[in-house]
Design an enzyme around this catalytic site. Structure first.
Site, short mmCIF file in Angstrom:
data_model
loop_
_atom_site.label_atom_id
_atom_site.label_comp_id
_atom_site.label_asym_id
_atom_site.label_seq_id
_atom_site.Cartn_x
_atom_site.Cartn_y
_atom_site.Cartn_z
N GLU A 129 0.83 -1.20 0.00
CA GLU A 129 0.00 0.00 0.00
C GLU A 129 0.87 1.25 0.00
OE1 GLU A 129 -3.01 -0.18 3.02
OE2 GLU A 129 -3.87 -1.98 2.06
N SER A 134 6.66 -2.79 3.63
CA SER A 134 7.36 -3.72 4.52
C SER A 134 6.46 -4.17 5.67
CB SER A 134 8.62 -3.05 5.10
OG SER A 134 9.46 -2.63 4.06
N ILE A 159 1.94 -2.40 -7.96
CA ILE A 159 1.43 -3.74 -8.28
C ILE A 159 1.80 -4.14 -9.72
CG2 ILE A 159 -0.64 -5.20 -8.37
CD1 ILE A 159 0.23 -4.05 -5.52
N THR A 160 2.55 -5.24 -9.83
CA THR A 160 2.94 -5.78 -11.13
C THR A 160 1.71 -6.36 -11.83
OG1 THR A 160 5.10 -6.29 -10.21
CG2 THR A 160 4.53 -7.40 -12.28
N GLU A 243 7.93 -17.22 -3.32
CA GLU A 243 8.20 -15.95 -4.00
C GLU A 243 9.66 -15.53 -3.82
OE1 GLU A 243 6.85 -11.32 -3.63
OE2 GLU A 243 5.40 -12.80 -3.01
N GLN A 337 31.13 -2.34 -15.92
CA GLN A 337 32.47 -1.71 -15.90
C GLN A 337 33.38 -2.35 -16.95
OE1 GLN A 337 33.18 0.85 -14.00
NE2 GLN A 337 35.40 0.99 -14.26
N GLY A 341 32.73 2.11 -21.90
CA GLY A 341 31.67 3.03 -22.34
C GLY A 341 30.49 2.30 -22.95
N GLY A 365 9.87 -7.97 -0.37
CA GLY A 365 10.59 -7.99 0.93
C GLY A 365 11.98 -7.40 0.75
C1 FAD Z 1 8.63 -2.63 -9.69
C2 FAD Z 1 7.94 -3.11 -8.43
C3 FAD Z 1 7.05 -4.17 -8.51
C4 FAD Z 1 6.36 -4.58 -7.37
N1 FAD Z 1 5.38 -5.56 -7.48
C5 FAD Z 1 4.55 -5.79 -6.41
C6 FAD Z 1 3.39 -6.63 -6.54
O1 FAD Z 1 3.13 -7.21 -7.60
N2 FAD Z 1 2.58 -6.78 -5.46
C7 FAD Z 1 2.82 -6.16 -4.27
O2 FAD Z 1 2.03 -6.32 -3.35
N3 FAD Z 1 3.92 -5.38 -4.11
C8 FAD Z 1 4.78 -5.16 -5.15
N4 FAD Z 1 5.88 -4.34 -5.00
C9 FAD Z 1 6.10 -3.70 -3.71
C10 FAD Z 1 7.34 -4.16 -2.95
O3 FAD Z 1 7.17 -5.46 -2.46
C11 FAD Z 1 7.60 -3.10 -1.87
O4 FAD Z 1 8.09 -1.94 -2.53
C12 FAD Z 1 8.55 -3.55 -0.81
O5 FAD Z 1 8.00 -4.58 -0.03
C13 FAD Z 1 8.98 -2.39 0.13
O6 FAD Z 1 7.89 -1.67 0.58
P1 FAD Z 1 7.90 -0.05 0.45
O7 FAD Z 1 8.27 0.27 -0.95
O8 FAD Z 1 6.62 0.48 0.97
O9 FAD Z 1 9.11 0.42 1.38
P2 FAD Z 1 9.02 0.80 2.92
O10 FAD Z 1 8.34 -0.29 3.66
O11 FAD Z 1 8.49 2.19 3.04
O12 FAD Z 1 10.56 0.80 3.31
C14 FAD Z 1 11.43 1.93 3.05
C15 FAD Z 1 12.83 1.57 3.57
O13 FAD Z 1 12.77 1.36 4.98
C16 FAD Z 1 13.31 0.09 5.29
N5 FAD Z 1 12.61 -0.51 6.42
C17 FAD Z 1 11.27 -0.59 6.61
N6 FAD Z 1 11.00 -1.24 7.76
C18 FAD Z 1 12.20 -1.55 8.32
C19 FAD Z 1 12.60 -2.24 9.51
N7 FAD Z 1 11.71 -2.76 10.37
N8 FAD Z 1 13.94 -2.38 9.75
C20 FAD Z 1 14.86 -1.88 8.90
N9 FAD Z 1 14.53 -1.24 7.75
C21 FAD Z 1 13.23 -1.09 7.47
C22 FAD Z 1 13.12 -0.74 4.03
O14 FAD Z 1 14.02 -1.83 3.96
C23 FAD Z 1 13.39 0.30 2.94
O15 FAD Z 1 14.76 0.42 2.73
C24 FAD Z 1 6.62 -3.97 -6.12
C25 FAD Z 1 7.57 -2.94 -6.04
C26 FAD Z 1 8.21 -2.50 -7.18
C27 FAD Z 1 9.19 -1.35 -7.05
#
Ligand code: FAD
Length: 388
Positions: A129, A134, A159-160, A243, A337, A341, A365
């Site tokens: 969301e 995370s 969402i993919t 996954e 690398q 170029g 994750g």
């Molecule tokens: C191209 C793409 C395709 C995707 N496809 C899907 C999909 O099909 N379905 C779906 O549901 N999701 C999908 N995702 C979502 C993806 O799984 C999430 O982006 C990912 O789980 C991280 O969540 P967030 O982006 O909200 O980061 P956040 O949760 O906001 O995290 C931001 C940073 O804080 C760190 N962090 C957060 N909590 C902690 C903690 N407790 N300890 C230490 N560090 C922490 C994280 O590691 C990260 O570096 C996709 C993402 C991308 C970019």
């Protein structure tokens, strides 16, 4: 061929898949990378070849084959060098369809799994969301029961297949006050009133569509609940094992592809009167990276074999994704690398490989979250149990 895991039948499958990809997919990749839209005809062709059904029951048109056919599918998909195309295919086949197969009842499987196997319907899995990915338990999308329906409100992001898919597998809170014990999984058709999707622009995985999805008073039949109410979190966690292993396998395969390409390049490119594969500084780095890739590959095969035999390999799959995606990023950095170029040019494969690889330590994750899970298992002796 690694004969410990792959039989002659596996290798025949690999060859026919390779031929198919070269003929039906490779000629279109550049266009799909540009438009971010994979045309329907190829989904149908994948369906005709049976590739979506290799892991699914024969009753719904699948082939119910062992996990090493899936390993081959994943490996060869990486080798067409479009992380986005590969993601679109495996997100449908192993994210959305896994939930439909495991938690859907017979009617749901007939309606969604069978046409997913033929390629007539494409699915997506909606967990993340805008407020956070995370912290899965912190999701805010709700599903309120009303007579024999549920009313869904909220939003999902990243969402993919989020824009062009035909159906959505959605996690939502049925009992928000229960935290992670109040999440359920639903399936819904794309054209249900109240669902809207916006396409996102992104660094890599450019051939796949990545969407932000809004649910505004979306009314679905109560029978679209998959599995038991409030069991969604354990279902999600359970499928994360597959996954994460998938993402580990993807990482070793794209690293192998990058290394093979780079070695060929280095054997042809000359500097100071000899080919650059004769420079010790580069040779030793190649030796290091190749070793790391091979170790990841062997580890993944062994975890796949254990998963195939029914072991719950959540710790090992988590380790696989953590280590293999890091290895892949390092391989891409070095290989780019070594092309000098040319590595930076779009007409050479390393630029896209580097971009696509970078999603590995984030999607499904993040590495930080994976380290937390591994630490809990090895330090606090936490035991993650399968939901079913
Ligand atoms: C191209 C793409 C395709 C995707 N496809 C899907 C999909 O099909 N379905 C779906 O549901 N999701 C999908 N995702 C979502 C993806 O799984 C999430 O982006 C990912 O789980 C991280 O969540 P967030 O982006 O909200 O980061 P956040 O949760 O906001 O995290 C931001 C940073 O804080 C760190 N962090 C957060 N909590 C902690 C903690 N407790 N300890 C230490 N560090 C922490 C994280 O590691 C990260 O570096 C996709 C993402 C991308 C970019």
């Amino acid at each position: 061929m690694n004969s410990r895991y792959f039989t002659e039948e596996h290798e025949l499958f690999r060859q026919s898949l390779k031929d198919f990809l070269q003929k039906e997919v490779v000629p279109h990749i550049e266009k799909w990378e540009e438009t971010g839209h994979i045309e329907r005809f190829v989904w149908e062709k994948f369906g005709e070849m049976g590739f979506f059904g290799i892991a699914y029951p024969e009753e719904y048109g699948g082939m119910n084959l062992d996990l090493f056919y899936t390993v081959i599918l994943l490996e060869e998909l990486q080798k067409v060098n479009s992380g986005g195309f590969a993601a679109a295919i495996w997100a449908h086949t192993y994210l959305a369809m896994t939930h439909v197969n495991k938690e859907g009842d017979h009617a749901i499987k007939q309606k969604y799994l069978a046409p997913s196997i033929t390629g007539e319907k494409i699915g997506c899995l909606c967990i993340t969301e805008p407020f956070g990915g995370s912290d899965v338990a912190g999701m805010r999308t709700t599903a309120v029961k009303k007579d024999d329906t549920y009313v869904i409100n909220g939003s999902k992001t990243f969402i993919t297949n989020g824009v062009y898919s035909d159906y959505l597998v959605v996690a939502a809170k049925t009992n928000p006050e229960l935290g992670n014990k109040g999440i359920s999984i639903f399936i819904m058709d794309r054209d249900t009133p109240g669902i809207s999707a916006t396409k996102l622009d992104k660094l890599g995985w450019r051939a796949s569509d990545t969407g932000e999805i809004a649910f505004d008073n979306v009314v679905i039949p109560a029978s679209n609940l998959m599995g038991e109410e409030n069991k969604g979190f354990p279902y999600i966690m359970q499928h994360f094992a597959l996954e994460r292993l998938i993402m580990g396998i993807n990482a070793h395969a794209r690293a192998e592809f990058a290394l093979e390409y780079t070695l060929k390049y280095m054997g042809e490119r000359e500097a100071f009167g000899r080919t650059i594969d004769k420079f010790q500084a580069l040779r030793h780095k190649i030796a290091d990276r190749y070793t790391e890739m091979e170790i990841c590959k062997e580890f993944n095969y062994s975890v796949a074999s254990r998963l195939d035999q029914g072991e719950y390999v959540v710790k090992e799959a988590t380790m696989s994704k953590l280590q293999c995606t890091k290895m892949s990023d390092e391989v891409m950095y070095d290989c780019l690398q070594f092309l000098g170029g040319y590595g930076y040019m779009e007409e050479y494969p390393l630029a896209r490989l580097l971009r696509d690889s970078r999603l590995g330590p984030i999607g499904g994750g993040t590495s930080e979250i994976l380290r937390e899970i591994i630490a809990k298992m090895i330090i606090d002796k936490k035991d993650y149990k399968p939901a079913t």
